[in-house]
Design a protein around this motif. Structure first.
Motif, PDB file in Angstrom:
ATOM      1  N   ILE A 207       0.861  -1.186   0.000  1.00 13.64           N
ATOM      2  CA  ILE A 207       0.000   0.000   0.000  1.00 13.64           C
ATOM      3  C   ILE A 207       0.897   1.235   0.000  1.00 13.64           C
ATOM      4  CG2 ILE A 207      -1.733   1.305   1.309  1.00 13.64           C
ATOM      5  CD1 ILE A 207      -2.741  -1.320   2.447  1.00 13.64           C
ATOM      6  N   ASP A 208       0.518   2.254  -0.788  1.00 11.26           N
ATOM      7  CA  ASP A 208       1.269   3.519  -0.871  1.00 11.26           C
ATOM      8  C   ASP A 208       2.740   3.272  -1.205  1.00 11.26           C
ATOM      9  OD1 ASP A 208      -0.970   5.054  -0.311  1.00 11.26           O
ATOM     10  OD2 ASP A 208      -0.615   5.036   1.852  1.00 11.26           O
ATOM     11  N   THR A 209       2.987   2.361  -2.117  1.00  6.55           N
ATOM     12  CA  THR A 209       4.358   1.987  -2.476  1.00  6.55           C
ATOM     13  C   THR A 209       4.551   2.133  -3.981  1.00  6.55           C
ATOM     14  OG1 THR A 209       4.443   0.427  -0.635  1.00  6.55           O
ATOM     15  CG2 THR A 209       6.075   0.151  -2.379  1.00  6.55           C
ATOM     16  N   ASP A 210       5.645   2.828  -4.370  1.00  5.93           N
ATOM     17  CA  ASP A 210       5.948   3.041  -5.782  1.00  5.93           C
ATOM     18  C   ASP A 210       7.031   2.106  -6.301  1.00  5.93           C
ATOM     19  OD1 ASP A 210       4.113   5.158  -5.833  1.00  5.93           O
ATOM     20  OD2 ASP A 210       5.638   6.594  -5.156  1.00  5.93           O
ATOM     21  N   ASP A 211       7.836   1.551  -5.415  1.00  2.00           N
ATOM     22  CA  ASP A 211       8.909   0.663  -5.853  1.00  2.00           C
ATOM     23  C   ASP A 211       9.294  -0.266  -4.704  1.00  2.00           C
ATOM     24  OD1 ASP A 211      10.779  -0.360  -7.686  1.00  2.00           O
ATOM     25  OD2 ASP A 211      12.385   0.799  -6.746  1.00  2.00           O
ATOM     26  N   VAL A 212       9.714  -1.481  -5.064  1.00  2.00           N
ATOM     27  CA  VAL A 212      10.099  -2.479  -4.068  1.00  2.00           C
ATOM     28  C   VAL A 212      11.404  -3.128  -4.507  1.00  2.00           C
ATOM     29  CG1 VAL A 212       9.482  -4.647  -2.929  1.00  2.00           C
ATOM     30  CG2 VAL A 212       7.707  -2.950  -3.399  1.00  2.00           C
ATOM     31  N   THR A 213      12.334  -3.237  -3.585  1.00  2.00           N
ATOM     32  CA  THR A 213      13.578  -3.968  -3.805  1.00  2.00           C
ATOM     33  C   THR A 213      13.682  -5.069  -2.759  1.00  2.00           C
ATOM     34  OG1 THR A 213      14.681  -2.003  -4.680  1.00  2.00           O
ATOM     35  CG2 THR A 213      16.087  -3.814  -3.942  1.00  2.00           C
ATOM     36  N   ILE A 214      14.089  -6.251  -3.204  1.00  2.00           N
ATOM     37  CA  ILE A 214      14.224  -7.391  -2.297  1.00  2.00           C
ATOM     38  C   ILE A 214      15.696  -7.608  -1.978  1.00  2.00           C
ATOM     39  CG2 ILE A 214      13.826  -9.863  -1.976  1.00  2.00           C
ATOM     40  CD1 ILE A 214      11.302  -8.178  -2.017  1.00  2.00           C
ATOM     41  N   GLU A 215      16.004  -7.781  -0.712  1.00  2.00           N
ATOM     42  CA  GLU A 215      17.338  -8.176  -0.274  1.00  2.00           C
ATOM     43  C   GLU A 215      17.248  -9.548   0.379  1.00  2.00           C
ATOM     44  OE1 GLU A 215      19.508  -3.894   0.674  1.00  2.00           O
ATOM     45  OE2 GLU A 215      18.735  -5.105   2.346  1.00  2.00           O
ATOM     46  N   TRP A 216      18.246 -10.393   0.099  1.00  2.00           N
ATOM     47  CA  TRP A 216      18.272 -11.704   0.742  1.00  2.00           C
ATOM     48  C   TRP A 216      19.699 -12.047   1.150  1.00  2.00           C
ATOM     49  CZ3 TRP A 216      21.110 -15.877  -1.007  1.00  2.00           C
ATOM     50  CH2 TRP A 216      21.583 -15.821  -2.326  1.00  2.00           C
ATOM     51  N   ARG A 217      19.792 -12.947   2.113  1.00  2.00           N
ATOM     52  CA  ARG A 217      21.098 -13.353   2.627  1.00  2.00           C
ATOM     53  C   ARG A 217      20.957 -14.704   3.313  1.00  2.00           C
ATOM     54  NH1 ARG A 217      21.261  -9.225   7.895  1.00  2.00           N
ATOM     55  NH2 ARG A 217      19.768 -10.424   9.175  1.00  2.00           N
ATOM     56  N   GLU A 218      22.066 -15.376   3.414  1.00  2.00           N
ATOM     57  CA  GLU A 218      22.155 -16.515   4.310  1.00  2.00           C
ATOM     58  C   GLU A 218      22.612 -15.990   5.665  1.00  2.00           C
ATOM     59  OE1 GLU A 218      24.829 -19.144   2.398  1.00  2.00           O
ATOM     60  OE2 GLU A 218      23.302 -19.997   1.065  1.00  2.00           O
ATOM     61  N   PRO A 219      22.226 -16.631   6.763  1.00  2.00           N
ATOM     62  CA  PRO A 219      22.631 -16.121   8.080  1.00  2.00           C
ATOM     63  C   PRO A 219      24.138 -15.882   8.148  1.00  2.00           C
ATOM     64  CG  PRO A 219      21.027 -17.867   8.338  1.00  2.00           C
ATOM     65  CD  PRO A 219      21.370 -17.829   6.874  1.00  2.00           C
ATOM     66  N   LEU A 220      24.510 -14.688   8.569  1.00  2.00           N
ATOM     67  CA  LEU A 220      25.909 -14.270   8.704  1.00  2.00           C
ATOM     68  C   LEU A 220      26.627 -14.211   7.355  1.00  2.00           C
ATOM     69  CD1 LEU A 220      26.913 -16.359  11.862  1.00  2.00           C
ATOM     70  CD2 LEU A 220      25.973 -14.041  11.765  1.00  2.00           C
ATOM     71  N   GLY A 221      25.864 -14.206   6.251  1.00  2.00           N
ATOM     72  CA  GLY A 221      26.466 -14.151   4.925  1.00  2.00           C
ATOM     73  C   GLY A 221      26.280 -12.790   4.278  1.00  2.00           C
ATOM     74  N   SER A 222      26.724 -12.684   3.033  1.00  2.00           N
ATOM     75  CA  SER A 222      26.601 -11.433   2.286  1.00  2.00           C
ATOM     76  C   SER A 222      25.148 -11.193   1.892  1.00  2.00           C
ATOM     77  CB  SER A 222      27.480 -11.485   1.033  1.00  2.00           C
ATOM     78  OG  SER A 222      28.839 -11.695   1.374  1.00  2.00           O
ATOM     79  N   THR A 223      24.824  -9.916   1.629  1.00  2.00           N
ATOM     80  CA  THR A 223      23.472  -9.528   1.242  1.00  2.00           C
ATOM     81  C   THR A 223      23.423  -9.286  -0.266  1.00  2.00           C
ATOM     82  OG1 THR A 223      23.064  -8.513   3.401  1.00  2.00           O
ATOM     83  CG2 THR A 223      21.632  -7.843   1.587  1.00  2.00           C
ATOM     84  N   TYR A 224      22.366  -9.806  -0.906  1.00  2.00           N
ATOM     85  CA  TYR A 224      22.193  -9.661  -2.348  1.00  2.00           C
ATOM     86  C   TYR A 224      20.853  -8.980  -2.612  1.00  2.00           C
ATOM     87  CZ  TYR A 224      25.782 -13.292  -2.219  1.00  2.00           C
ATOM     88  OH  TYR A 224      26.919 -14.013  -1.951  1.00  2.00           O
ATOM     89  N   GLN A 225      20.779  -8.251  -3.727  1.00  2.00           N
ATOM     90  CA  GLN A 225      19.547  -7.559  -4.098  1.00  2.00           C
ATOM     91  C   GLN A 225      18.898  -8.231  -5.299  1.00  2.00           C
ATOM     92  OE1 GLN A 225      19.987  -3.332  -4.668  1.00  2.00           O
ATOM     93  NE2 GLN A 225      19.846  -2.921  -2.471  1.00  2.00           N
ATOM     94  N   VAL A 226      17.560  -8.204  -5.300  1.00  2.00           N
ATOM     95  CA  VAL A 226      16.772  -8.753  -6.400  1.00  2.00           C
ATOM     96  C   VAL A 226      15.759  -7.697  -6.815  1.00  2.00           C
ATOM     97  CG1 VAL A 226      15.194 -10.573  -7.136  1.00  2.00           C
ATOM     98  CG2 VAL A 226      17.029 -11.100  -5.525  1.00  2.00           C
ATOM     99  N   ASP A 227      15.731  -7.366  -8.099  1.00  2.00           N
ATOM    100  CA  ASP A 227      14.744  -6.412  -8.595  1.00  2.00           C
ATOM    101  C   ASP A 227      13.372  -7.073  -8.659  1.00  2.00           C
ATOM    102  OD1 ASP A 227      16.634  -4.410  -8.903  1.00  2.00           O
ATOM    103  OD2 ASP A 227      17.160  -5.064 -10.940  1.00  2.00           O
TER     104      ASP A 227
END
Length: 357
Positions: A207-227
């Motif tokens: 709701i009331d959102t124009d754009d969404v970016t997803i971030e994911w990671r394994e515990p204690l691991g690096s963070t990656y972005q998904v469009d």
């Protein structure tokens, strides 16, 4: 005939039954506080745990939005020598009806691939244990939470004795949502588990959102972005598959007219395939078993046709003799008396034999 029955029995045994499965979980579930005092030991022998139980203060808690509730339990290896520990998240200490879902909370994630208020750790390797639930409040106002533990001890006179403890009340202030705040739809439920090897297609309603970016990671691991791609009423994105039993964490960054918001880190557990059965195969297997036992009975049963025919012949012969004996008296050895007819014998034969004539 016998060879056909043997073939039928062999085919029934070869009929496949498609079932695959896994051993299951480790005891997590929806449990009230009473279970901590009785389900896992003799309630009369419970001692008070010396472990220190605390909550970490969450950021702003909006009504209808997910929030992280993190508990810290300390004193392992110092206050108690513990191998396993069970942790409860409670909304009261009534020991009945004190699960958060009974008091205006929805559990979106228990951090272990479920939506339970009770979780178990099979081992504790550090003095302090932190665990996070994702909850969503359904009304504005003050709410109370507790954390409770039950465990054993491996030292001295406490060895094998059950311990339980409960924290002080933790107050959570649930606030109304500000205008134009980018946020998740109040009905959105994140996935909590999947099978190993499966990718996960997210469909995030906002709701009331124009754009969404997803971030994911394994515990204690690096963070990656998904469009993401907007499709109708939701934003879609794909999370990669896991090759073994593990947990992946992900969150959504929401942009809109209001300040950027980030959701809590949601846990997504990858597990072995659960038990499943093909209903059609089960029915066919049941029919095959019936055919098998019926055929087995026919194979071991001895033929009785000759004996049956002999009995039928003897029965018919006896019936004929009875009929003859009832039709007229038995004839004497010398035959009919001189000048008698069979009609005379039928009427007067009995008197003749008894000497009355």
């Amino acid at each position: 005939m016998r060879s056909k029955l043997v073939l039928l029995l062999v085919l029934s045994l070869l009929l496949p039954l498609h079932v695959s499965g896994n051993k299951g979980g480790v005891g997590n579930g929806l449990e009230d506080m009473q279970c901590g005092g009785a389900c896992h030991g003799d309630a009369n022998q419970n001692a008070t745990s010396n472990l220190q139980l605390n909550f970490l203060q969450p950021e702003s808690v909006w009504v209808g939005q997910p929030t992280e509730i993190t508990v810290q339990i300390s004193g392992f290896g110092v206050l108690h020598d513990v191998n396993q520990v069970g942790v409860f998240l409670l909304s009261s200490t009534n020991a009945n009806g004190d699960i958060p879902t009974s008091n205006g909370w929805e559990i979106l994630s228990d951090g272990f691939g479920g939506v339970n208020n009770y979780i178990e750790y099979s081992s504790v390797d550090s003095p302090t244990l932190s665990h996070t639930w994702i909850l969503r409040p359904d009304e504005i106002g003050e709410k109370t939470l507790y954390v409770s533990v039950h465990h054993g001890d491996n030292t001295g006179s406490n060895a094998g004795r059950p311990f339980s403890g409960v924290s002080q009340p933790f107050l959570v202030s649930v606030e109304p949502i500000p205008d134009n705040l980018p946020r998740l739809h109040p009905d959105y439920k994140p996935p909590t588990s999947r099978e190993i090897g499966q990718t996960t297609e997210l469909c995030i309603a906002t709701i009331d959102t124009d754009d969404v970016t997803i971030e994911w990671r394994e515990p204690l691991g690096s963070t990656y972005q998904v469009d993401t791609v907007q499709a109708g009423d939701c934003w879609t994105a794909e999370l990669p598959a896991a090759l073994s039993a593990s947990t992946l964490e992900w969150r959504a960054l929401l942009d809109g007219e209001g300040p950027q918001q980030s959701t809590p880190w949601f846990s997504l557990a990858s597990v072995e395939p659960s038990w499943e059965a093909d209903e059609t195969a089960l029915r066919l297997q049941s029919i095959a078993h019936v055919i098998f036992f019926f055929g087995l009975v026919l194979l071991v049963r001895k033929p009785r046709r000759i004996q049956k025919d002999s009995k039928q012949y003897e029965t018919s012969l006896d019936d004929g003799l009875d009929f003859v004996s009832k039709e007229h008296p038995p004839l004497p050895p010398e035959g009919l008396p001189q000048g008698w007819t069979m009609e005379d014998w039928r009427v007067y034969g009995l008197d003749y034999l008894e000497g009355r004539l």
